[in-house]
Enzyme design. Structure first.
Site, PDB file in Angstrom:
ATOM      1  CE1 TYR A 142      -6.347  -1.443   5.544  1.00 40.16           C
ATOM      2  CE2 TYR A 142      -4.418  -2.829   5.379  1.00 40.16           C
ATOM      3  CZ  TYR A 142      -4.987  -1.637   5.712  1.00 40.16           C
ATOM      4  OH  TYR A 142      -4.195  -0.634   6.213  1.00 40.16           O
ATOM      5  CD  GLU A 152      -5.389   5.100  14.241  1.00 40.43           C
ATOM      6  OE1 GLU A 152      -5.790   6.155  13.725  1.00 40.43           O
ATOM      7  OE2 GLU A 152      -5.008   4.121  13.579  1.00 40.43           O
ATOM      8  NE  ARG A 201      -3.137   0.207   3.216  1.00 38.71           N
ATOM      9  CZ  ARG A 201      -4.373   0.567   2.941  1.00 38.71           C
ATOM     10  NH1 ARG A 201      -5.139  -0.191   2.205  1.00 38.71           N
ATOM     11  NH2 ARG A 201      -4.868   1.695   3.414  1.00 38.71           N
ATOM     12  NE  ARG A 242      -3.154   6.033  11.549  1.00 35.45           N
ATOM     13  CZ  ARG A 242      -3.437   5.257  10.496  1.00 35.45           C
ATOM     14  NH1 ARG A 242      -2.883   5.485   9.341  1.00 35.45           N
ATOM     15  NH2 ARG A 242      -4.285   4.277  10.611  1.00 35.45           N
ATOM     16  NE  ARG A 285      -3.164  -4.986  16.390  1.00 36.08           N
ATOM     17  CZ  ARG A 285      -2.877  -5.224  17.643  1.00 36.08           C
ATOM     18  NH1 ARG A 285      -3.467  -6.212  18.291  1.00 36.08           N
ATOM     19  NH2 ARG A 285      -1.974  -4.500  18.269  1.00 36.08           N
ATOM     20  CG  ASP A 300      -7.827   1.724   0.415  1.00 32.01           C
ATOM     21  OD1 ASP A 300      -7.607   1.652   1.629  1.00 32.01           O
ATOM     22  OD2 ASP A 300      -6.932   1.745  -0.451  1.00 32.01           O
ATOM     23  NE  ARG A 356       4.539   9.171  -5.149  1.00 34.90           N
ATOM     24  CZ  ARG A 356       3.866   9.591  -4.112  1.00 34.90           C
ATOM     25  NH1 ARG A 356       4.405  10.432  -3.252  1.00 34.90           N
ATOM     26  NH2 ARG A 356       2.626   9.195  -3.948  1.00 34.90           N
TER      27      ARG A 356
HETATM   28  N1  UDP Z   1       3.369   1.788   7.429  1.00 34.41           N
HETATM   29  C1  UDP Z   1       4.597   1.899   8.048  1.00 34.41           C
HETATM   30  N2  UDP Z   1       4.985   3.101   8.548  1.00 34.41           N
HETATM   31  C2  UDP Z   1       4.197   4.189   8.484  1.00 34.41           C
HETATM   32  C3  UDP Z   1       2.940   4.087   7.848  1.00 34.41           C
HETATM   33  C4  UDP Z   1       2.552   2.868   7.347  1.00 34.41           C
HETATM   34  O1  UDP Z   1       5.328   0.936   8.136  1.00 34.41           O
HETATM   35  O2  UDP Z   1       4.612   5.249   8.978  1.00 34.41           O
HETATM   36  C5  UDP Z   1       2.972   0.471   6.894  1.00 34.41           C
HETATM   37  C6  UDP Z   1       2.390  -0.420   7.942  1.00 34.41           C
HETATM   38  O3  UDP Z   1       2.815  -1.743   7.674  1.00 34.41           O
HETATM   39  C7  UDP Z   1       0.908  -0.299   7.729  1.00 34.41           C
HETATM   40  C8  UDP Z   1       0.831  -0.148   6.212  1.00 34.41           C
HETATM   41  O4  UDP Z   1       1.995   0.596   5.881  1.00 34.41           O
HETATM   42  O5  UDP Z   1       0.224  -1.430   8.184  1.00 34.41           O
HETATM   43  C9  UDP Z   1      -0.415   0.561   5.722  1.00 34.41           C
HETATM   44  O6  UDP Z   1      -0.494   1.819   6.325  1.00 34.41           O
HETATM   45  P1  UDP Z   1      -1.712   2.791   6.090  1.00 34.41           P
HETATM   46  O7  UDP Z   1      -1.378   4.065   6.752  1.00 34.41           O
HETATM   47  O8  UDP Z   1      -2.045   2.783   4.652  1.00 34.41           O
HETATM   48  O9  UDP Z   1      -2.865   2.040   6.891  1.00 34.41           O
HETATM   49  P2  UDP Z   1      -4.342   2.537   7.201  1.00 34.41           P
HETATM   50  O10 UDP Z   1      -4.421   3.963   6.776  1.00 34.41           O
HETATM   51  O11 UDP Z   1      -5.245   1.634   6.429  1.00 34.41           O
HETATM   52  O12 UDP Z   1      -4.485   2.380   8.655  1.00 34.41           O
END
Ligand code: UDP
Length: 367
Positions: free
Chosen positions: A345, A297, A169, A277, A246, A347, A173
């Site tokens: 999962y 979070e 995901r 987060r 989870r 989006d 870049r």
């Molecule tokens: N991820 C990470 N570091 C970050 C953000 C994301 O390693 O700072 C990885 C982590 O494995 C996570 C995945 O990317 O489970 C998907 O993150 P995303 O933020 O897309 O998850 P969501 O927004 O669905 O909670």
């Protein structure tokens, strides 16, 4: 008597309800919680929409889906550019030239690529899990500082036990571009996500506070067909065992200052910090209020009965889901769809698309 009973008013249920209604079908929506919208629901405080069940940012490359959601609400031009905080060191996300420069002092794409190439050599062959996938994408430094701790907190297990697809995901870049998503369209509904859900459900009969699985007998004769977006294992009363999810816990604080962290999403990537987060909600809508709300979070183990956030798509759970999916096929008058019913999962854009597809299929049949 209704044509369809729709169980759950999250994006999937709301889209299906809208489409079936617009095609002249009589629908009744049942929602277990006291509000509609599932996890995209927001609670307004002092003019700020708080993403109560975790931050949601709409993004898609699907023009039809984008046009569809824009029928119900206008979207702003918010672009998600999270900042990762590793023990006070701040890095731009997703992994891009800004991140590489801060980490290694490199200034050109060539230098950055060389650094990653040197570090990814430790993985030979096809990556077998998230750890190997991550290292082969971005090398060991980024894996250690920005991925390992965050991911292990989020999923409650080691990266070596997690499926590789989760990390796919995350874009990598070689440009100075901090836009997290690579999609063509992105934004937050102006006035909040509730406007999107209210638009989808406008004019449709909705009963909130009704747990369908507990009142199935009462509704047995209410409609010819059921569109079910709740948890699939719960529907079958967990007869084959429980699927694992989870969970998340949220802690929201109010600050009497205009701008607390300067960005909507800050990721805390060190294992020692218990939250993953911190969300400053007002930045999603460019708020200028004199106060602000910030939500930490915390990933958490999940127990049946609690809100289920992320399906844990490891091999064991995936196999169990397949068994439930077989049972679901036997329920000829029930259509299972959405994150919980398909154990996926999803989006938001994918779930809207799924809702549109399922609705089309239903309407193509006679009823
Ligand atoms: N991820 C990470 N570091 C970050 C953000 C994301 O390693 O700072 C990885 C982590 O494995 C996570 C995945 O990317 O489970 C998907 O993150 P995303 O933020 O897309 O998850 P969501 O927004 O669905 O909670």
């Amino acid at each position: 008597m209704y044509d369809y009973l729709i169980v759950g008013s999250g994006l999937f249920g709301a889209v299906v309800a809208r489409e079936l209604t617009d095609a002249g079908r009589r629908v009744l929506v049942l929602e277990r919680r006291e509000h509609t919208g599932g996890n995209v629901y927001c609670e307004e405080k002092e003019g700020i929409n708080i993403h109560k069940y975790g931050a949601h940012i709409f993004h898609t490359s699907n023009r039809a889906v984008w046009d569809y959601v824009n029928r119900f609400v206008e979207f702003n031009n918010y672009v998600n550019s999270p900042v990762a905080n590793f023990n006070g060191e701040l890095y731009n996300m997703p992994f891009n030239m800004n991140t590489f420069n801060k980490l290694w002092g490199v200034t050109t794409p060539k230098e950055a690529a060389a650094k990653i190439d040197e570090q990814r050599k430790v993985i030979v062959g096809e990556p077998r899990n998230l750890e190997e996938q991550a290292i082969s994408l971005v090398g060991t430094d980024i894996y250690t500082k920005l991925i390992k701790g965050y991911t292990e907190k989020q999923w409650g297990r080691s990266c070596a036990e997690l499926p590789a697809f989760i990390i796919k995901r995350l874009p990598v870049r070689f440009t100075f571009d901090n836009n997290y998503f690579s999609d063509r369209y992105q934004g937050i509904p102006i006035g909040g996500f509730n406007k999107l859900v209210n638009g989808l459900l406008s004019g449709i009969e909705v009963r909130v506070g009704i747990d369908y699985n507990k009142s199935r007998e009462e509704y047995a004769e209410a409609a010819a067909k059921v569109v079910y977006s709740g948890a699939i294992d719960e529907y079958f009363n967990y007869r084959l065992g429980e699927l694992t999810y989870r969970g998340l816990c949220f802690e929201t604080e109010r600050f009497t200052e205009e701008n607390h962290q300067g960005v909507a999403v800050m990721n805390y990537t060190a294992r020692e910090v218990p939250y993953t987060r911190s969300i400053e909600h007002k930045h999603f809508e460019f708020g200028t209020q004199p106060v602000t709300y910030v939500t930490k979070e915390y990933p958490a183990d999940w127990h049946p009965g609690e809100e289920a956030y992320y399906p844990l798509n490891d091999a064991k759970n995936q196999a169990l889901y397949q068994e439930y999916a077989k049972l679901a096929k036997g329920e000829t008058n029930v259509i299972f769809g959405g994150r919980l019913a398909e154990y996926r999962y999803y989006d938001m854009d994918d779930v809207v698309e799924r809702g549109l597809t399922v609705s089309k299929e239903l309407l193509a049949k006679t009823i």
